[in-house]
Design an enzyme around this catalytic site. Sequence first.
Site, PDB file in Angstrom:
ATOM      1  N   CYS A  10       0.842  -1.200   0.000  1.00 48.34           N
ATOM      2  CA  CYS A  10       0.000   0.000   0.000  1.00 48.34           C
ATOM      3  C   CYS A  10       0.882   1.257   0.000  1.00 48.34           C
ATOM      4  CB  CYS A  10      -0.920   0.004   1.229  1.00 48.34           C
ATOM      5  SG  CYS A  10      -0.046   0.184   2.801  1.00 48.34           S
ATOM      6  N   CYS A  13       2.898   1.750   3.164  1.00 52.90           N
ATOM      7  CA  CYS A  13       4.005   0.786   3.266  1.00 52.90           C
ATOM      8  C   CYS A  13       5.193   1.260   2.431  1.00 52.90           C
ATOM      9  CB  CYS A  13       3.552  -0.605   2.805  1.00 52.90           C
ATOM     10  SG  CYS A  13       2.210  -1.286   3.795  1.00 52.90           S
TER      11      CYS A  13
END
Length: 77
Positions: A10, A13
Site C-alpha cells: 500500500c 508501506c
Amino acid sequence: MKIEILGTGCAKCKALEEAVKQAVARIGGFHEVKKVEDVVEIMNYGVMSTPALVVDGVVKSTGKLLSIEDIVELLSK
C-alpha cells in the site's frame, strides 16, 4: 542491524520503506533493509495492521507511518 518493513504494497508501506532508507542514510553504518510483503511472514510477527517496522526481529511499530526522525530515534536505541 536488520530492518524489515512489513506491508503488502500500500502507499503507506511504500512511504515507510522510503523513510527507513532515508533514516538509515542519516545514521550511517551497515544495515540490512528488507521489504516483507508475504502475508504469512507478516502474520508470523503477530502484526495485524501494516505498515510495520521490525528491527532485529522485534516489532517496533505497527499501523502507522513513522517520520524519518522517529525512525532515526528507534534505530539509535
